[in-house]
Design a protein around this motif. Structure first.
Motif, short mmCIF file in Angstrom:
data_model
loop_
_atom_site.label_atom_id
_atom_site.label_comp_id
_atom_site.label_asym_id
_atom_site.label_seq_id
_atom_site.Cartn_x
_atom_site.Cartn_y
_atom_site.Cartn_z
N LEU A 79 0.86 -1.18 0.00
CA LEU A 79 0.00 0.00 0.00
C LEU A 79 0.89 1.23 0.00
O LEU A 79 1.62 1.47 0.97
CB LEU A 79 -0.93 0.01 1.22
CG LEU A 79 -1.97 -1.09 1.27
CD1 LEU A 79 -2.82 -0.99 2.54
CD2 LEU A 79 -2.87 -1.06 0.05
N GLU A 80 0.87 1.92 -1.13
CA GLU A 80 1.62 3.18 -1.21
C GLU A 80 0.98 4.15 -0.24
O GLU A 80 -0.16 3.97 0.21
CB GLU A 80 1.58 3.72 -2.64
CG GLU A 80 2.14 2.79 -3.70
CD GLU A 80 3.60 2.43 -3.48
OE1 GLU A 80 4.35 3.23 -2.89
OE2 GLU A 80 4.00 1.33 -3.90
N LYS A 81 1.69 5.20 0.08
CA LYS A 81 1.23 6.15 1.08
C LYS A 81 -0.18 6.65 0.77
O LYS A 81 -1.04 6.67 1.65
CB LYS A 81 2.21 7.32 1.19
CG LYS A 81 1.88 8.27 2.30
CD LYS A 81 2.96 9.34 2.43
CE LYS A 81 2.65 10.26 3.59
NZ LYS A 81 3.71 11.25 3.78
N ASN A 82 -0.44 7.04 -0.47
CA ASN A 82 -1.76 7.58 -0.82
C ASN A 82 -2.86 6.53 -0.65
O ASN A 82 -3.98 6.85 -0.25
CB ASN A 82 -1.78 8.19 -2.22
CG ASN A 82 -1.51 7.17 -3.31
OD1 ASN A 82 -0.81 6.17 -3.12
ND2 ASN A 82 -2.05 7.41 -4.48
N GLU A 83 -2.55 5.27 -0.94
CA GLU A 83 -3.53 4.19 -0.78
C GLU A 83 -3.83 3.96 0.71
O GLU A 83 -5.00 3.79 1.11
CB GLU A 83 -3.02 2.90 -1.42
CG GLU A 83 -2.88 2.98 -2.93
CD GLU A 83 -2.12 1.81 -3.53
OE1 GLU A 83 -2.45 1.44 -4.68
OE2 GLU A 83 -1.19 1.26 -2.89
N MET A 84 -2.78 3.96 1.51
CA MET A 84 -2.96 3.73 2.95
C MET A 84 -3.69 4.90 3.59
O MET A 84 -4.57 4.70 4.43
CB MET A 84 -1.59 3.52 3.59
CG MET A 84 -1.65 3.03 5.01
SD MET A 84 -2.27 1.34 5.11
CE MET A 84 -2.71 1.32 6.84
N LEU A 85 -3.36 6.12 3.17
CA LEU A 85 -4.04 7.29 3.72
C LEU A 85 -5.53 7.27 3.38
O LEU A 85 -6.36 7.65 4.20
CB LEU A 85 -3.38 8.58 3.23
CG LEU A 85 -1.98 8.86 3.78
CD1 LEU A 85 -1.40 10.11 3.14
CD2 LEU A 85 -1.96 8.96 5.29
N ALA A 86 -5.86 6.80 2.18
CA ALA A 86 -7.27 6.69 1.78
C ALA A 86 -8.00 5.73 2.72
O ALA A 86 -9.12 6.02 3.16
CB ALA A 86 -7.38 6.22 0.33
N MET A 87 -7.37 4.60 3.04
CA MET A 87 -7.99 3.65 3.94
C MET A 87 -8.18 4.25 5.32
O MET A 87 -9.24 4.12 5.93
CB MET A 87 -7.15 2.38 4.05
CG MET A 87 -7.90 1.29 4.80
SD MET A 87 -6.83 0.12 5.62
CE MET A 87 -6.31 1.07 7.01
N LEU A 88 -7.17 4.95 5.82
CA LEU A 88 -7.25 5.55 7.15
C LEU A 88 -8.32 6.64 7.21
O LEU A 88 -9.04 6.75 8.21
CB LEU A 88 -5.88 6.09 7.57
CG LEU A 88 -4.82 5.01 7.80
CD1 LEU A 88 -3.43 5.62 7.89
CD2 LEU A 88 -5.14 4.19 9.05
N GLN A 119 -4.23 12.97 11.48
CA GLN A 119 -4.30 11.70 12.19
C GLN A 119 -3.87 10.55 11.27
O GLN A 119 -3.12 9.66 11.69
CB GLN A 119 -5.72 11.45 12.70
CG GLN A 119 -6.17 12.40 13.78
CD GLN A 119 -7.66 12.31 14.05
OE1 GLN A 119 -8.45 11.98 13.16
NE2 GLN A 119 -8.05 12.62 15.28
N ALA A 120 -4.34 10.58 10.05
CA ALA A 120 -3.99 9.54 9.08
C ALA A 120 -2.49 9.53 8.81
O ALA A 120 -1.86 8.46 8.75
CB ALA A 120 -4.78 9.72 7.78
N GLU A 121 -1.90 10.71 8.67
CA GLU A 121 -0.46 10.82 8.41
C GLU A 121 0.35 10.21 9.55
O GLU A 121 1.27 9.43 9.33
CB GLU A 121 -0.08 12.29 8.22
CG GLU A 121 1.39 12.55 8.06
CD GLU A 121 1.93 12.27 6.69
OE1 GLU A 121 3.15 12.04 6.58
OE2 GLU A 121 1.16 12.28 5.72
N VAL A 122 0.00 10.55 10.78
CA VAL A 122 0.72 10.03 11.94
C VAL A 122 0.52 8.52 12.05
O VAL A 122 1.47 7.78 12.30
CB VAL A 122 0.28 10.76 13.23
CG1 VAL A 122 0.87 10.10 14.46
CG2 VAL A 122 0.68 12.23 13.17
N CYS A 123 -0.69 8.07 11.84
CA CYS A 123 -0.96 6.63 11.89
C CYS A 123 -0.16 5.88 10.83
O CYS A 123 0.43 4.84 11.10
CB CYS A 123 -2.46 6.38 11.73
SG CYS A 123 -2.96 4.71 12.15
#
Length: 163
Positions: A31-40, A49-53
Motif C-alpha cells: 500500500l503506497e502512502k496515498n492508498e494507505m491514507l485513503a484507507m485511514l 491523524q492519518a499521516e501520523v498513523c
C-alpha cells in the motif's frame, strides 16, 4: 465477529487480506502512502491523524506498507486507538513533526547525516560527540540494524526520554 473490533488477533487473515487488496489499487502488493491514507480516512481519521498513523504502521520507513506490516497492524489490536487518547496523540503528533523536520530528504527514515544533524541540535554535549559516539548513538536507536532510523524507532527513542 459481531460487536468485536476489526483490529484484533483473531480477525481471519482472509478479512485482513481483503481489506489490503481493496486499497491496493495498483496491484503492487504494497500500500503506497496515498492508498494507505485513503484507507485511514475511510476509517474516520482526518489528514493529520492519518499521516501520523501511517508513519506508525510503516515500520521500516519505506513510505509504503507491506502486506506483512498491514497484517501485523491489524492483528496487534492497536488499530487507531492512540488517536482517541488526546495526550498520547498530541505527543505522537509532536514527535512525527520533529521526525519530518530531521528527515530532510523525506525518505521516511533518518539517515546517518540527518541523525548527526539531529544530535547537533541537542546542545553543547551533543555537538562535541566523536564520529564513534554518533555511530554508537545511532546503533542504539536503530533497533532493526538498517543503518537508518524509522519513525517507530524514533518514537520509541522519544518515549524513553518521556518515561
Amino acid at each position: 465477529m459481531s460487536g468485536k473490533s476489526l483490529f484484533c488477533s483473531d480477525v481471519p487473515d482472509v478479512v485482513i487480506k481483503s481489506n489490503f487488496e481493496k486499497y491496493d489499487k495498483d496491484g503492487s502488493n504494497v500500500l503506497e502512502k496515498n492508498e494507505m491514507l485513503a484507507m485511514l480516512r475511510d476509517l474516520g481519521l482526518d489528514e493529520k491523524q492519518a499521516e501520523v498513523c501511517f508513519m506508525m504502521i510503516d515500520k521500516d520507513g519505506s513510505t509504503s506498507v507491506s502486506k506483512h506490516e498491514f497484517m501485523e497492524w491489524f492483528k496487534s489490536g492497536e488499530g487507531v486507538k492512540f488517536v482517541d487518547d488526546q495526550e498520547r496523540y498530541a505527543f505522537v503528533r509532536g514527535v512525527a513533526d520533529a521526525f519530518k523536520l530531521y528527515d530532510r530528504d523525506a525518505s521516511g527514515t533518518i539517515d546517518r547525516d540527518e541523525f548527526r544533524a539531529l544530535l547537533a541540535t541537542g546542545g553543547k554535549d551533543w555537538q562535541s560527540l566523536s564520529e564513534e559516539e554518533i555511530e554508537k548513538a545511532l546503533r542504539n536507536v536503530d533497533k532493526d540494524g538498517s543503518g537508518t532510523v524509522s519513525f517507530p524507532e524514533f518514537l520509541a527513542w522519544m518515549d524513553s526520554f518521556k518515561a
